[in-house]
Structure formats: structure tokens, C-alpha cells
Design an enzyme around this catalytic site. Structure first.
Site, short mmCIF file in Angstrom:
data_model
loop_
_atom_site.label_atom_id
_atom_site.label_comp_id
_atom_site.label_asym_id
_atom_site.label_seq_id
_atom_site.Cartn_x
_atom_site.Cartn_y
_atom_site.Cartn_z
N ASP A 489 94.67 125.66 115.10
CA ASP A 489 93.74 124.88 114.28
C ASP A 489 92.84 123.99 115.14
O ASP A 489 93.34 123.10 115.85
CB ASP A 489 94.59 124.03 113.31
CG ASP A 489 93.76 123.30 112.28
OD1 ASP A 489 92.53 123.45 112.30
OD2 ASP A 489 94.36 122.58 111.47
N GLY A 534 85.50 128.48 109.81
CA GLY A 534 84.34 129.37 109.69
C GLY A 534 83.19 129.02 110.63
O GLY A 534 82.11 129.59 110.53
N ASP A 555 89.50 123.41 103.95
CA ASP A 555 90.77 123.50 103.22
C ASP A 555 90.60 123.67 101.72
O ASP A 555 89.73 123.05 101.11
CB ASP A 555 91.57 122.21 103.43
CG ASP A 555 92.10 122.11 104.84
OD1 ASP A 555 91.60 122.84 105.72
OD2 ASP A 555 93.00 121.28 105.06
C1 GAL Z 1 93.69 121.44 108.70
C2 GAL Z 1 93.95 122.86 108.25
C3 GAL Z 1 95.04 122.83 107.21
C4 GAL Z 1 96.28 122.23 107.80
C5 GAL Z 1 95.97 120.84 108.37
C6 GAL Z 1 97.15 120.26 109.13
O1 GAL Z 1 92.71 121.43 109.69
O2 GAL Z 1 92.78 123.41 107.76
O3 GAL Z 1 95.29 124.14 106.73
O4 GAL Z 1 96.77 123.07 108.79
O5 GAL Z 1 94.87 120.88 109.25
O6 GAL Z 1 96.86 119.00 109.66
#
Ligand code: GAL
Length: 734
Positions: A489, A534, A555
Site C-alpha cells: 500500500d 489507481g 477506499d
Molecule cells: C489504505 C488502504 C486500505 C487499508 C488502509 C490501512 O491506504 O487503501 O485498504 O489497507 O490503508 O491503513
């Protein structure tokens, strides 16, 4: 005198609107900072600035973050307010919403508070979207009738934007039914029933009748009702329960009528309904007829077969190097040479037997030949995830039969890392995860797979350690723990990226390419899931960094706006980029009990929206990662996730993602070709009204048209149908 003049000016400037039972005002005096003496009516606020309470303070030139400011309103409260009211006991101060928390003082006396301030015992807790209704006793609450009252509001902003916003400040005398609210709890397990709770927020007396009715939405017929006399008192909610048939598509309506005033409140709830027919007791193979593995990597594949247990699994022509466990159908072993190995697996129980011809595809690019199915901890537990919660969800995945439908990845999202790495630089886990290796082994013994999360940056979004400068060490740790899936991420990588001089596509690719190299060097198959929302059109290059999937958006959360935006608006046109081994990922599922914290609640999507969610995600060949607590999963959610014909579309081995083929008004049609020559079609009503649709307008009547949710072919007279708001029809045509 001075004060009176000020009040007159204020009245003319801002226009107080006084109707029979309320006084409303949107402008106030405003001061940055924090001083509890500002609550006192005698405070001189003549030099305070004027501000609009219906707009955040950022929008009015005040960037006050992680800090306090005060609003003061001078208001004459006319005694005429009491005249028309059926009970003259209380006056309600309906404040604007406060981003993030507020305390409200009337003539120096605290009358209400929402959220909690940083100095409070409970610590800071935002309540930015909560409506504020503070009741005050009409006689003893401190109101100065027909005179100047000072309402002072202390606001703390914990994160942009800030300040009061949304509605004006209204002072009103409520009628008996105004503090009443109805709350439904739809329990779709065992004998389904809906609990209806009536509560009274105000100390006003009411007694009346609650009438509940249930209507079959398909036939329009009333299929259930009850009436009950109730007298809800403040702080003592009363409730009733009504059973319903979970196989029918029903609407519940509840109306409470106050017998004295005749005032009513009512609310409707589309009840959960199960379209998926029960699975037969005989064995049934529910998975794709193939699975891919790289040469030399451990094979872990649990044959997804429903039917009564115990069940015995056997294989004919099982290739050397592979083993099939007789009692639970877990295939293990390893194959060193590339090629396709085909064999037949048979499952047998007391009721009968079934077989599947199965191909193990061995080759370098064989990970994720069909979209991954499993679970991820984020949408339910978020940072409160623990080993215990992962294991309880895994056990429930097995016990509730979800593993028999192919759900096998158990993925820990953010929140597992320690605060510091080990002295040798390897990643350490926090106290919630006593042993990653033991957890991995425990999952593998059950034929399940183990997923983990990290960031290419210094920190993850949750503030835990990322992998920057430790990529190889982390990939090696994952291998030693038996990790089968990595969600990588972007998050903290934003800081490293900001320093890049050239922010072209290469700068987005680089961190993902680096981890890809080290992951692929490991002697096991790790599904590589990119998460960077994306950016730089990741779908155009994701497969070239050998990513198995890539998130295409930010998200998701459990509201129609979010699901519509991500699923419908942002996936259109992405179909060409998906292929076996490389999938667009529109984010995890938001069905069941979610909550992004240790407090879980039912998904806020309506039942029709949840059918749409699963229909669209299976059409999109999306990763199917359940985001709820599986241990608390109800029959409705199991029905949504365990329909073998629906899941077969997601797992179709042709691997062609659906695209939108038409959009006329509120009706969108998405379709994808299937390996058996058929076509899967979703007809969606994305509008706010139910719509009459003739399926024959989209599909020739000469084809066999199968309703995938109900698992039955449609007859000619079933083609004309109603699609409810945000609902759909899911068809397979051949
Ligand atoms: C976001 C991600 C989420 C989750 C979260 C955890 O960036 O899109 O799905 O993983 O971080 O902190």
C-alpha cells in the site's frame, strides 16, 4: 443599553426567523482560542468577528486546526413559543453540526455536549456528523423568556475542515412525538425476525400504538403484521419483534401514532432476503477446474466442495509430487517442471459422490489465474486486528462453509507490525501477533492461505512501519512465515515520492518493481496485490510489474455513493486490462458486519444494494475479499457469498472482465463472455426509483436465460419485471 443595541443590529443583520414554535439563527460572534469564562453571559464579545454557523470556519478564512474556537449568539426567546405546543415542558436547542466536537452553554450553564475534547478523560473523539439536540427544562433550565439569552458554543477541531456547519441554530418547543425514533435490527439467522425499538429522547409523555406490517415486494401482498400499545419514556426504549420469511423479498413498515395528538412517526426497511437455493447434501465442486503454481513452489489448494461432512477425497492419476488429504481435500506438494497436469478428484459422502477434472498449471506466471477469494481484516477490524481475530475468522470460514466455496486467503491488513525493527533490520511484529510463523502454519494445515500488508514507504497509512530500504529483508521474512499474499500500500511512500524530481509514470512504478523482484525471488508463490488507488493509471502497467492485482480507486465504504462511484463509474473501460493472473481490484467487500474498528455493525448497504455489490464485483472479475467478521456472519450474507453459480462468473477461467455495454437513463447493463460460450449479464437500476424492465429488450428470447441468484431459467412471462432502486438482475445467457 449597549447590549440591547447590539442585539437589535444582530436581529436586522442576520434575520431571526420566528415561526409558531421555533426561532432560528445562522450568524454568531466568533473568537479563536479557548477560555471557559467565554461561556458567561456577561463576557464582552462586541469585538468578536461575525461568522456564519452553517459553513465550516475554513470556508470563512479561519484555518484553525487541532485547536478551539468559540461562538456566541445573543437571542431573545419569546414566550409565545410555548403557546402552540401540546406539552410545554422542554425547549430544544438544535445546534448546527460541529466539526468535530462541541460544548454548549446557555447563559453560562452547560446544556449539552457531543463528541469528546482532547482534555476529556475519554480522550478526543470526533462526532462531526452527529445532529445536536439539547433539551432544556422550560421552567428550570435557565432560559430568560422574552429577554436576551447568550448561547456560547465551544468547538474543538481535530482535523480539517472545522467549526460549526450544516444547519442553523434553532430553538424550538417540541411536540410529544418529536423526540421519538425507531430503530430496526434485522436478524437474518435461524428464524429471521426484525426487532423494532422505539425510543424517546425527551422527557415528554407519550402513549400510542405501534403498527408494523410486512409486505411481499414481489406480489404486493401483506404477509405479516402486529400492533402494540406503547409508552416510551426518556432513557427507556421499548421494543417489539416480528418474524419474517427470509426467502421472500419483503418490506417492513412501522408507524407509531401518539394517541393524544395523533402525531405519527414511521419508518420502512427492506428486509434481508435469500435468493441462493440451499446447497445439496451431496458433494458439489464449487471451484474453477484449475489452479496455477510456479515450478518448485509449495502447492496449497483446498478443493472447494459443499455437501454433508464427513467427506472422503480421492484422486485418479494424481501426479507424482502431489498429495491429496483424504478427509479435507487439501492438495499439497510441489512440482518442479512447468506444464499442465490434469487429474480427476472425487468427493464422496453418505449421500453420494461427485468428480471434477482438474488441471494444475505449473509455470512462471501462474499465480492468481482466477481472482483471489478470501478475507481481509481492514473493513471490519481496521487497526484493532489481532491474531485471535484472524484465527476466529479463519475458523468461522471453515465452520460456516465459506471455504467450501473457494474463500481461502486470510489476509491481515494494517496494524501487525512492532514500533521498531529488530536490531538486524528485520521486521518485528507487535504484541497482538505472537507468532507469524505459527499463524501461517495453522492456516496452511487447514488448506487456507496467509496474507499480509505493508507499504513501500516509511510508514503505512495506519502509522506502522513500512518496508522502505528493507524490501529484500521483508520479502524473506514473509517467505519464512509462509506468506501467500502481499498487499503493498503506497501510503507513506508519498513522502519519498514527493522528493522525486520527475514524477512521471516510472516514479510510480519503481517502488512496486523493487518489491516484485524480491518477492519473485522467494521459493513460494506470493500473490502480489498493489494498492495505490489507481495513480498513474496503474491498470496500464500493473501486469508488467507482475502484479496479480491492483486497486483502481481509493477506499470503499458501506454506502451506495461509495459503491456506485467505485463499482460503476470508475471501472467502466478497465476490462481490457484484466486477464488471468492480473486483475483490476475495485476494493474489498462491504457486506456483513463491518466497522473499521472494534465496534462492528451491519453494513449500511440495503439488501438490494448488497446483491448489486456482489453481482457487479463478480462480473468485474474482482478480488473477492470478504471484509466482515465471519464469526458473526448471518444467513443473508452467507447466501450472498456462497452462490456457486454467481461465484462461477467471478472465477470463470476465460478471465474476461465485464464492461458496461449500455446505459439508458438509470438502467446500466454490464456483461462478460464466459469460457463455456455463455455470457453473464447484470442489469442494474442505479436510480432512486423502482423501474419496470423487460429483459427481452436486452437479451433475445431465443436464448436460455438463467437467473443466477435464484439458479433457475426464466420463462417468457418472467421477463417483464421490476428492478428495485439500486437493485439488479443477474443473468447467464446461452
Ligand atoms: C489504505 C488502504 C486500505 C487499508 C488502509 C490501512 O491506504 O487503501 O485498504 O489497507 O490503508 O491503513
Amino acid at each position: 443599553m449597549m447590549k440591547r443595541n447590539f442585539l437589535l443590529v444582530l436581529v436586522t443583520l442576520v434575520g431571526i426567523c420566528a415561526e409558531a414554535q421555533n426561532v432560528s439563527i445562522s450568524k454568531a460572534r466568533f473568537q479563536k482560542g479557548d477560555d471557559l469564562s467565554w461561556a458567561k453571559p456577561e463576557t464582552n464579545d462586541a469585538s468578536w468577528k461575525e461568522i456564519d454557523m452553517t459553513k465550516n470556519w475554513d470556508d470563512q478564512g479561519y484555518a484553525i486546526n487541532k485547536a478551539y474556537a468559540w461562538y456566541r449568539v445573543h437571542l431573545t426567546i419569546p414566550s409565545s413559543l410555548l403557546k402552540g405546543a401540546d406539552q410545554q415542558k422542554i425547549v430544544v436547542f438544535n445546534l448546527p453540526k460541529a466539526d468535530d466536537t462541541d460544548e454548549c452553554y446557555l447563559n453560562g450553564k452547560l446544556i449539552g455536549k457531543t463528541g469528546s475534547m482532547p482534555g476529556d478523560k475519554a480522550g478526543y473523539r470526533s462526532a462531526w456528523s452527529t445532529p445536536r439536540n439539547y433539551p432544556v427544562d422550560a421552567k428550570t433550565g435557565g432560559i430568560r423568556w422574552d429577554a436576551d439569552n447568550v448561547i456560547a458554543i465551544r468547538v474543538y477541531n481535530g482535523g480539517e475542515p472545522g467549526g460549526l456547519f450544516d444547519n442553523p441554530l434553532t430553538v424550538r418547543v417540541p411536540n410529544a412525538a418529536e423526540g421519538l425514533s425507531l430503530r430496526f435490527t434485522d436478524v437474518n439467522e435461524g428464524q429471521a425476525h426484525c426487532d423494532i425499538e422505539l425510543s424517546n429522547a425527551y422527557p415528554l409523555t407519550t402513549s400510542g400504538t405501534l403498527a408494523v406490517s410486512i409486505t411481499d415486494r414481489d406480489t404486493g401482498k401483506k404477509v405479516g403484521s402486529l400492533t402494540k400499545k406503547l409508552s416510551p419514556k426518556q432513557g427507556k426504549p421499548v421494543s417489539v419483534s416480528i418474524p419474517y420469511d427470509k426467502k421472500k423479498v419483503c418490506l417492513l413498515e412501522a408507524t407509531y401514532t401518539d394517541s393524544k395528538s395523533g402525531v405519527t412517526i414511521s419508518k420502512r426497511l427492506p428486509l434481508k432476503y435469500i435468493l441462493t437455493p440451499p446447497a445439496p447434501a451431496t458433494p458439489r465442486f464449487n471451484g474453477a477446474p484449475l489452479f496455477g503454481v510456479r515450478p518448485g513452489s509449495p502447492v496449497i489448494y483446498r478443493f472447494p466442495v459443499s455437501g454433508e461432512r464427513p467427506m472422503k477425497f480421492t484422486a485418479a492419476n494424481l501426479p507424482a509430487g502431489l498429495k491429496l488429504s483424504e478427509s479435507d481435500g487439501v492438495l499439497s506438494g510441489k512440482i518442479d517442471k512447468a506444464g499442465d497436469l490434469t487429474f480427476t478428484v472425487t468427493a464422496e459422502n453418505a449421500k453420494g459422490k461427485a468428480s471434477q477434472e482438474f488441471t494444475l498449471k505449473v509455470g512462471d506466471r501462474m499465480i492468481g489465474l482466477t481472482p483471489p477469494m478470501g478475507w481481509n481484516s481492514w473493513n471490519c477490524w481496521a487497526l484493532s486486528v489481532s491474531q485471535e481475530k484472524v484465527m476466529s475468522s479463519a475458523q468461522a470460514l471453515l465452520d460456516k462453509g465459506l471455504a467450501d466455496y473457494g474463500y481461502c486467503y486470510m489476509n491481515i491488513d494494517d496494524g501487525w507490525e512492532a514500533e521498531q525493527r529488530n536490531p538486524d533490520g528485520t521486521i518485528a511484529v507487535n504484541e497482538k501477533f505472537p507468532s507469524m510463523k505459527a499463524l501461517g502454519d495453522w492456516l496452511h494445515e487447514r488448506g487456507l492461505k496467509f496474507g499480509i500488508y505493508s507499504s513501500p514507504g516509511d510508514y503505512t497509512c495506519g502509522g506502522y512501519l513500512g518496508s522502505i530500504d528493507h524490501e529484500l529483508q521483508d520479502a524473506e521474512s514473509y517467505n519464512s512465515w509462509g506468506v501467500d499474499y502481499l498487499k503493498y500500500d503506497w501510503c507513506g511512500y508519498g513522502r519519498a515520492h514527493a522528493k522525486e524530481r520527475d514524477k512521471g509514470v516510472a516514479s510510480y512504478v519503481r517502488p512496486y518493481l523493487l518489491m516484485q523482484k524480491y518477492l519473485r525471488e522467494q521459493p513460494r508463490d506470493i500473490f502480489y496485490s498493489l494498492c495505490q488507488y489507481g495513480m498513474a493509471k496503474v491498470w496500464e502497467w500493473g501486469r508488467f510489474v507482475d502484479a496479480n492485482s491492483w486497486r483502481t480507486t481509493g477506499d470503499i465504504y458501506d454506502a451506495w455513493v461509495s459503491m456506485y462511484d467505485i463499482g460503476f463509474k470508475r471501472q467502466a473501460g478497465l476490462a481490457p486490462y484484466a486477464a488471468p493472473g492480473h486483475w483490476n481490484d475495485p476494493d474489498m467487500l462491504i457486506v456483513g458486519k463491518v466497522g473499521w474498528s472494534s465496534n462492528l455493525r451491519d453494513s449500511r448497504l440495503t439488501p438490494d444494494e448488497q446483491y448489486t455489490h456482489i453481482t457487479l464485483w463478480t462480473l468485474l472479475a474482482s478480488n473477492m475479499l470478504i471484509g466482515c467478521d465471519i464469526a458473526q456472519m448471518d444467513d443473508f450474507t452467507i447466501g450472498l457469498l456462497c452462490n456457486n453459480e454467481v461465484n462461477a462468473i467471478n472465477q470463470d477461467i476465460l478471465g474476461k472482465q465485464a464492461d458496461r455495454v449500455s446505459k439508458v437513463g438509470d438502467i446500466e447493463v454490464w456483461s462478460r463472455p464466459l469460457a463455456d460460450g455463455g455470457t453473464a449479464i447484470g442489469i442494474f437500476n442505479v436510480g432512486d426509483e423502482d423501474k419496470q424492465v423487460n429483459i427481452a429488450d436486452y437479451v433475445s428470447k431465443n436464448f436460455t436465460i438463467r437467473d443466477l441468484w435464484r439458479q433457475k431459467n426464466l420463462s417468457a412471462d418472467e421477463l417483464n419485471c421490476t428492478i428495485p432502486t439500486h437493485g439488479c438482475k443477474y443473468l447467464k445467457v446461452k
